[in-house]
Design a protein around this motif. Structure first.
Motif, PDB file in Angstrom:
ATOM      1  N   ARG A  72      57.867  37.009  18.811  1.00 37.51           N
ATOM      2  CA  ARG A  72      59.291  36.997  18.459  1.00 37.51           C
ATOM      3  C   ARG A  72      59.669  38.182  17.572  1.00 37.51           C
ATOM      4  O   ARG A  72      60.705  38.816  17.778  1.00 37.51           O
TER       5      ARG A  72
ATOM      6  N   PRO B 123      65.939  35.782  23.433  1.00 34.22           N
ATOM      7  CA  PRO B 123      65.950  34.703  24.429  1.00 34.22           C
ATOM      8  C   PRO B 123      67.238  34.716  25.252  1.00 34.22           C
ATOM      9  O   PRO B 123      68.322  34.968  24.725  1.00 34.22           O
TER      10      PRO B 123
ATOM     11  N   TYR C  10      63.074  38.288  28.142  1.00 38.06           N
ATOM     12  CA  TYR C  10      62.337  37.556  27.113  1.00 38.06           C
ATOM     13  C   TYR C  10      61.936  36.172  27.626  1.00 38.06           C
ATOM     14  O   TYR C  10      62.768  35.428  28.128  1.00 38.06           O
ATOM     15  N   TYR C  11      60.670  35.826  27.513  1.00 38.48           N
ATOM     16  CA  TYR C  11      60.217  34.473  27.827  1.00 38.48           C
ATOM     17  C   TYR C  11      58.980  34.178  26.985  1.00 38.48           C
ATOM     18  O   TYR C  11      58.307  35.087  26.506  1.00 38.48           O
ATOM     19  N   GLU C  12      58.696  32.905  26.775  1.00 33.21           N
ATOM     20  CA  GLU C  12      57.514  32.535  25.996  1.00 33.21           C
ATOM     21  C   GLU C  12      56.950  31.189  26.439  1.00 33.21           C
ATOM     22  O   GLU C  12      56.190  30.564  25.714  1.00 33.21           O
ATOM     23  N   ASP C  13      57.295  30.757  27.638  1.00 33.20           N
ATOM     24  CA  ASP C  13      56.848  29.457  28.110  1.00 33.20           C
ATOM     25  C   ASP C  13      55.349  29.377  28.391  1.00 33.20           C
ATOM     26  O   ASP C  13      54.795  28.292  28.508  1.00 33.20           O
ATOM     27  N   ASP C  14      54.668  30.509  28.454  1.00 30.45           N
ATOM     28  CA  ASP C  14      53.231  30.508  28.697  1.00 30.45           C
ATOM     29  C   ASP C  14      52.412  30.258  27.424  1.00 30.45           C
ATOM     30  O   ASP C  14      51.248  29.878  27.495  1.00 30.45           O
TER      31      ASP C  14
END
Length: 163
Positions: free
Chosen positions: A19, A29, A34-38
């Motif tokens: 972040r 986001p 931008y992604y962070e689901d992994d």
């Protein structure tokens, strides 16, 4: 900095580093990039699936760098999640992480790496170019330009950098 394999206990540090680094280059986001689901599934998505996820930590245990390899196919891995905390950039930590991930990719049997970055991330673009990566295409996503890059015929690093 010591480079080592990700542990589940690193999750919040890795998420925070992600972040901070993306905010530094204007990514947020919902912007289509931008992604962070992994993150909650790093062990499953990266390590257990013939990939890798490394963190760089200081002697105090603070995570200041990270990077992953995600399997694409039998000969190709994606290098992703390359991050170095802004307070520690321009000290060679990104170089060390790229070199170690390339070495690990060779050990895992990959001969080709791919990745993407954005036009906002000038330091990342220069780092990849320094290591012989080449741009393959660009794509507009919202207000951002995503640059796709790759590197074929991987050459082993001189020495392992993981502790």
């Amino acid at each position: 900095m010591r480079i080592r394999r990700y542990r589940r206990s690193d999750l919040e540090s890795v998420r925070a580093l992600h972040r901070i680094c993306l905010a530094q280059v204007g990514l947020a986001p919902g912007d289509g990039v931008y992604y962070e689901d992994d993150f909650p599934r790093i062990g499953e998505i990266y390590i257990a699936a013939k990939g890798e996820f490394l963190v760089g930590d200081l002697s105090c245990g603070r995570v200041v760098a990270m990077g992953g390899l995600r399997r694409v196919d039998s000969g190709t891995a994606e290098m992703c999640r390359m991050r170095v905390h802004p307070d520690f950039q321009r000290r060679g930590l990104g170089d060390r992480m790229v070199a170690e991930l390339e070495r690990r990719a060779i050990e895992l049997g990959y001969h080709r790496l791919c990745a993407d970055t954005t036009l906002n991330q000038l330091a990342a673009i220069e780092l990849y170019r320094k290591y012989g990566w080449r741009e393959t295409r660009r794509e507009e996503r919202g207000e951002h330009v995503v640059i796709y890059i790759e590197k074929d015929n991987l050459i082993p690093a001189v020495r392992p950098l993981v502790d």
